[in-house]
Write a protein that holds these residues in place. Sequence first.
Motif, PDB file in Angstrom:
ATOM      1  N   TYR A   6      -0.758   7.336   6.762  1.00  0.00           N
ATOM      2  CA  TYR A   6       0.553   6.442   6.402  1.00  0.00           C
ATOM      3  C   TYR A   6       0.857   5.497   7.721  1.00  0.00           C
ATOM      4  O   TYR A   6       1.263   4.274   7.352  1.00  0.00           O
ATOM      5  CB  TYR A   6       1.729   7.549   6.576  1.00  0.00           C
ATOM      6  CG  TYR A   6       1.725   8.314   5.491  1.00  0.00           C
ATOM      7  CD1 TYR A   6       1.103   7.897   4.121  1.00  0.00           C
ATOM      8  CD2 TYR A   6       2.283   9.625   5.403  1.00  0.00           C
ATOM      9  CE1 TYR A   6       1.202   8.703   2.958  1.00  0.00           C
ATOM     10  CE2 TYR A   6       2.040  10.650   4.131  1.00  0.00           C
ATOM     11  CZ  TYR A   6       1.647  10.055   2.980  1.00  0.00           C
ATOM     12  OH  TYR A   6       1.534  10.813   2.048  1.00  0.00           O
ATOM     13  N   VAL A  13       0.206  -3.294   5.981  1.00  0.00           N
ATOM     14  CA  VAL A  13       1.158  -3.896   4.990  1.00  0.00           C
ATOM     15  C   VAL A  13       2.187  -4.682   5.969  1.00  0.00           C
ATOM     16  O   VAL A  13       2.608  -5.830   5.271  1.00  0.00           O
ATOM     17  CB  VAL A  13       1.708  -2.887   3.958  1.00  0.00           C
ATOM     18  CG1 VAL A  13       0.853  -2.220   3.241  1.00  0.00           C
ATOM     19  CG2 VAL A  13       2.719  -2.001   4.883  1.00  0.00           C
ATOM     20  N   GLY A  25       3.568  -4.031  -1.781  1.00  0.00           N
ATOM     21  CA  GLY A  25       3.501  -2.712  -2.567  1.00  0.00           C
ATOM     22  C   GLY A  25       2.229  -2.875  -3.549  1.00  0.00           C
ATOM     23  O   GLY A  25       1.497  -1.792  -3.836  1.00  0.00           O
ATOM     24  N   ILE A  28       0.303  -0.662  -1.120  1.00  0.00           N
ATOM     25  CA  ILE A  28       0.933   0.717  -0.983  1.00  0.00           C
ATOM     26  C   ILE A  28       0.975   1.532  -2.096  1.00  0.00           C
ATOM     27  O   ILE A  28       0.491   2.795  -1.941  1.00  0.00           O
ATOM     28  CB  ILE A  28       2.686   0.620  -0.484  1.00  0.00           C
ATOM     29  CG1 ILE A  28       2.655  -0.236   0.825  1.00  0.00           C
ATOM     30  CG2 ILE A  28       3.251   1.772  -0.375  1.00  0.00           C
ATOM     31  CD1 ILE A  28       4.188  -0.476   1.184  1.00  0.00           C
ATOM     32  N   VAL A  29       1.181   1.080  -3.407  1.00  0.00           N
ATOM     33  CA  VAL A  29       1.272   1.924  -4.424  1.00  0.00           C
ATOM     34  C   VAL A  29      -0.037   2.594  -4.730  1.00  0.00           C
ATOM     35  O   VAL A  29       0.019   3.657  -4.943  1.00  0.00           O
ATOM     36  CB  VAL A  29       1.814   1.086  -5.717  1.00  0.00           C
ATOM     37  CG1 VAL A  29       1.817   1.864  -7.130  1.00  0.00           C
ATOM     38  CG2 VAL A  29       3.226   0.790  -5.674  1.00  0.00           C
ATOM     39  N   LEU A  32      -0.977   5.132  -2.125  1.00  0.00           N
ATOM     40  CA  LEU A  32       0.001   6.572  -2.155  1.00  0.00           C
ATOM     41  C   LEU A  32      -0.425   7.110  -3.335  1.00  0.00           C
ATOM     42  O   LEU A  32      -0.228   8.337  -3.246  1.00  0.00           O
ATOM     43  CB  LEU A  32       1.502   6.035  -2.586  1.00  0.00           C
ATOM     44  CG  LEU A  32       2.148   5.404  -1.008  1.00  0.00           C
ATOM     45  CD1 LEU A  32       3.479   5.277  -1.303  1.00  0.00           C
ATOM     46  CD2 LEU A  32       1.950   6.556   0.050  1.00  0.00           C
ATOM     47  N   ALA A  50       4.967   7.125  -6.046  1.00  0.00           N
ATOM     48  CA  ALA A  50       4.450   6.046  -5.442  1.00  0.00           C
ATOM     49  C   ALA A  50       5.305   4.852  -5.389  1.00  0.00           C
ATOM     50  O   ALA A  50       5.558   3.972  -4.472  1.00  0.00           O
ATOM     51  CB  ALA A  50       3.096   5.741  -6.091  1.00  0.00           C
ATOM     52  N   THR A  53       8.792   5.115  -3.384  1.00  0.00           N
ATOM     53  CA  THR A  53       8.557   5.419  -1.809  1.00  0.00           C
ATOM     54  C   THR A  53       7.990   3.952  -1.451  1.00  0.00           C
ATOM     55  O   THR A  53       8.271   3.389  -0.308  1.00  0.00           O
ATOM     56  CB  THR A  53       7.133   6.380  -1.484  1.00  0.00           C
ATOM     57  OG1 THR A  53       7.517   7.638  -1.971  1.00  0.00           O
ATOM     58  CG2 THR A  53       6.823   6.431   0.010  1.00  0.00           C
ATOM     59  N   SER A  54       7.215   3.167  -2.088  1.00  0.00           N
ATOM     60  CA  SER A  54       6.751   1.791  -1.813  1.00  0.00           C
ATOM     61  C   SER A  54       7.991   0.968  -1.804  1.00  0.00           C
ATOM     62  O   SER A  54       8.081   0.221  -0.779  1.00  0.00           O
ATOM     63  CB  SER A  54       5.863   1.250  -3.130  1.00  0.00           C
ATOM     64  OG  SER A  54       5.702  -0.179  -2.932  1.00  0.00           O
ATOM     65  N   THR A  57       9.903   1.649   1.606  1.00  0.00           N
ATOM     66  CA  THR A  57       9.227   1.009   2.797  1.00  0.00           C
ATOM     67  C   THR A  57       9.442  -0.589   2.648  1.00  0.00           C
ATOM     68  O   THR A  57       9.490  -0.877   3.906  1.00  0.00           O
ATOM     69  CB  THR A  57       7.778   1.280   2.731  1.00  0.00           C
ATOM     70  OG1 THR A  57       7.031   0.671   1.566  1.00  0.00           O
ATOM     71  CG2 THR A  57       7.572   2.882   2.907  1.00  0.00           C
ATOM     72  N   ILE A  58       9.352  -1.020   1.635  1.00  0.00           N
ATOM     73  CA  ILE A  58       9.717  -2.486   1.410  1.00  0.00           C
ATOM     74  C   ILE A  58      11.025  -3.094   2.095  1.00  0.00           C
ATOM     75  O   ILE A  58      11.339  -4.104   2.676  1.00  0.00           O
ATOM     76  CB  ILE A  58       9.341  -3.290   0.200  1.00  0.00           C
ATOM     77  CG1 ILE A  58       7.872  -3.048  -0.354  1.00  0.00           C
ATOM     78  CG2 ILE A  58       9.784  -4.678   0.126  1.00  0.00           C
ATOM     79  CD1 ILE A  58       7.756  -3.190  -1.651  1.00  0.00           C
ATOM     80  N   ILE A 155       7.153  -3.257  -6.172  1.00  0.00           N
ATOM     81  CA  ILE A 155       6.493  -4.134  -5.327  1.00  0.00           C
ATOM     82  C   ILE A 155       7.733  -5.479  -4.937  1.00  0.00           C
ATOM     83  O   ILE A 155       8.504  -5.410  -5.724  1.00  0.00           O
ATOM     84  CB  ILE A 155       5.136  -5.156  -5.778  1.00  0.00           C
ATOM     85  CG1 ILE A 155       5.474  -5.557  -7.246  1.00  0.00           C
ATOM     86  CG2 ILE A 155       3.941  -3.903  -6.042  1.00  0.00           C
ATOM     87  CD1 ILE A 155       4.461  -6.227  -7.696  1.00  0.00           C
TER      88      ILE A 155
END
Length: 263
Positions: A6, A13, A25, A28-29, A32, A50, A53-54, A57-58, A155
């Motif tokens: 992670y 990213v 994203g 990430i997507v 994940l 996914a 969570t994406s 984090t953004i 995203i």
Amino acid sequence: MIFLLYLAVGAFVGTLSGLFGIGGGVIIVPTLLLIFKEQGFSSDITMFMALGTSLATIVVTASSSTLRHYNMGNLLSEVTKKLIPPLIVGICAGAYLVNQVEARTLEGLFITYLYLVSLKMLFYKVKVDEPKEISNFLYAITGFIIGLKSSILGIGGGTISVPFLTWRGYEMKNAVAISASIGIPIALISSVFYIYSGFNKVTPDHSLGYIYLPAFFGISIASFFFTKLGAKISSVANQVLMKKIFAIMLILIAIKKTTSFIS
């Protein structure tokens, strides 16, 4: 070991966010999805986990990238302010639609999106000119589409906002900064929807709704520091070459996802 993975995703990213103004994203997507499946997450919730969570984090990635570009004098806040109201409307519409479709449908949409973005980045030519006037109607349509697409696909808005702004004559550094700034409300509002939607679902331990917290913290911690590297590279790198390299990488990811999707 998974947490280190992670962290590596977050470093990558974060660099991309500072470099291209995207939330990450698109990386990430699909990443994940692979990790969550290896961890044994139920197929009924893997895509939603996914996406949620994406987006979470953004929030961190976009905030950090915006701060870096603001300190470098690249952010044009008046443009951001015009995009945000229609963008919020699009986010809400997208969040509603997500709850009406199956996870497999969302995965298929995401794969299609990866191919479209890749081709656009390969063949789109940046033309820098004097900024052209943008009507309120064009701001409204663009902002709504960005919000809708981002909420559904998990995203940020960079894959639409950066080409749009450069088409209207803004310099790449300004387009990247604006894109990062609108990623904050996109991710923040969408994350709240995913938390709420996942509260009554059976999710893995250490989850907050559809947000898997170990992945969120690992990716966020690394991305916060690496956006500075991306912002610095953005000031000196050959943008055309970098975008083509990134596009090829996205195509490879899309092919991998297509293989697993149809198998």
